[in-house]
Design a protein around this motif. Structure first.
Motif, PDB file in Angstrom:
ATOM      1  N   ILE A  24       0.858  -1.563   0.204  1.00  0.00           N
ATOM      2  CA  ILE A  24      -0.258   0.170  -0.129  1.00  0.00           C
ATOM      3  C   ILE A  24       1.221   1.233   0.296  1.00  0.00           C
ATOM      4  O   ILE A  24       1.758   1.199   1.325  1.00  0.00           O
ATOM      5  N   LYS A  25       0.312   2.459  -1.007  1.00  0.00           N
ATOM      6  CA  LYS A  25       1.542   3.566  -1.101  1.00  0.00           C
ATOM      7  C   LYS A  25       1.205   4.135   0.053  1.00  0.00           C
ATOM      8  O   LYS A  25      -0.036   4.977   0.723  1.00  0.00           O
ATOM      9  N   THR A  26       2.181   4.557   1.204  1.00  0.00           N
ATOM     10  CA  THR A  26       2.059   4.714   2.706  1.00  0.00           C
ATOM     11  C   THR A  26       2.860   5.587   2.394  1.00  0.00           C
ATOM     12  O   THR A  26       4.620   5.797   2.069  1.00  0.00           O
ATOM     13  N   LYS A  27       3.771   6.838   3.714  1.00  0.00           N
ATOM     14  CA  LYS A  27       4.439   6.990   3.976  1.00  0.00           C
ATOM     15  C   LYS A  27       6.125   6.631   4.374  1.00  0.00           C
ATOM     16  O   LYS A  27       7.131   6.832   4.021  1.00  0.00           O
ATOM     17  N   LEU A  28       5.236   5.606   5.430  1.00  0.00           N
ATOM     18  CA  LEU A  28       6.097   4.114   5.352  1.00  0.00           C
ATOM     19  C   LEU A  28       7.725   3.573   4.732  1.00  0.00           C
ATOM     20  O   LEU A  28       8.360   3.224   4.651  1.00  0.00           O
ATOM     21  N   ASN A  29       6.825   3.702   2.563  1.00  0.00           N
ATOM     22  CA  ASN A  29       7.855   2.586   2.003  1.00  0.00           C
ATOM     23  C   ASN A  29       7.820   3.887   0.622  1.00  0.00           C
ATOM     24  O   ASN A  29       7.976   3.239   0.005  1.00  0.00           O
ATOM     25  N   TYR A  31       5.803   6.249  -0.465  1.00  0.00           N
ATOM     26  CA  TYR A  31       3.989   5.803  -1.203  1.00  0.00           C
ATOM     27  C   TYR A  31       4.562   5.417  -2.452  1.00  0.00           C
ATOM     28  O   TYR A  31       4.349   5.599  -3.525  1.00  0.00           O
ATOM     29  N   THR A  36      -3.936   1.601  -2.607  1.00  0.00           N
ATOM     30  CA  THR A  36      -4.487   2.932  -2.054  1.00  0.00           C
ATOM     31  C   THR A  36      -4.460   2.568  -0.646  1.00  0.00           C
ATOM     32  O   THR A  36      -4.451   1.721  -0.056  1.00  0.00           O
ATOM     33  N   VAL A  37      -4.966   3.724   0.218  1.00  0.00           N
ATOM     34  CA  VAL A  37      -4.863   3.257   1.588  1.00  0.00           C
ATOM     35  C   VAL A  37      -5.874   2.585   1.992  1.00  0.00           C
ATOM     36  O   VAL A  37      -6.763   1.691   2.483  1.00  0.00           O
ATOM     37  N   GLU A  38      -7.114   3.169   1.382  1.00  0.00           N
ATOM     38  CA  GLU A  38      -8.684   2.192   0.918  1.00  0.00           C
ATOM     39  C   GLU A  38      -8.893   1.370   0.772  1.00  0.00           C
ATOM     40  O   GLU A  38      -9.371  -0.047   1.349  1.00  0.00           O
ATOM     41  N   GLY A  40      -6.241  -1.275   1.059  1.00  0.00           N
ATOM     42  CA  GLY A  40      -5.860  -1.815   2.431  1.00  0.00           C
ATOM     43  C   GLY A  40      -6.439  -1.876   2.891  1.00  0.00           C
ATOM     44  O   GLY A  40      -5.704  -3.155   4.224  1.00  0.00           O
TER      45      GLY A  40
END
Length: 68
Positions: A24-29, A31, A36-38, A40
């Protein structure tokens, strides 16, 4: 841990399951993810809303149960 807790809590009716949200596209990786977060959130929410007849002790993603 999921299986141990599922077995321990089986008599209480509490369901214990684990899931993988996917890449999922997050700050952790930074993006770099593909979902999407949705997207995930779908599997964790589905598991949170399981009824009394739902499974326990499983590991899953949006494609279904993943063998341990």
């Amino acid at each position: 841990m999921t299986l141990a807790m599922a077995i321990e809590l089986e008599s209480t009716g509490i369901k214990v399951n684990a899931c993988s949200p996917g890449f999922i596209k997050t700050k952790l990786n930074d993006y770099a993810g593909t979902g999407t977060v949705e997207e995930g959130a779908r599997e964790p929410v589905r598991l949170a809303l399981l009824g009394a007849d739902g499974p326990t002790g499983t590991f899953s993603n949006t494609d279904g149960v993943i063998p341990w």
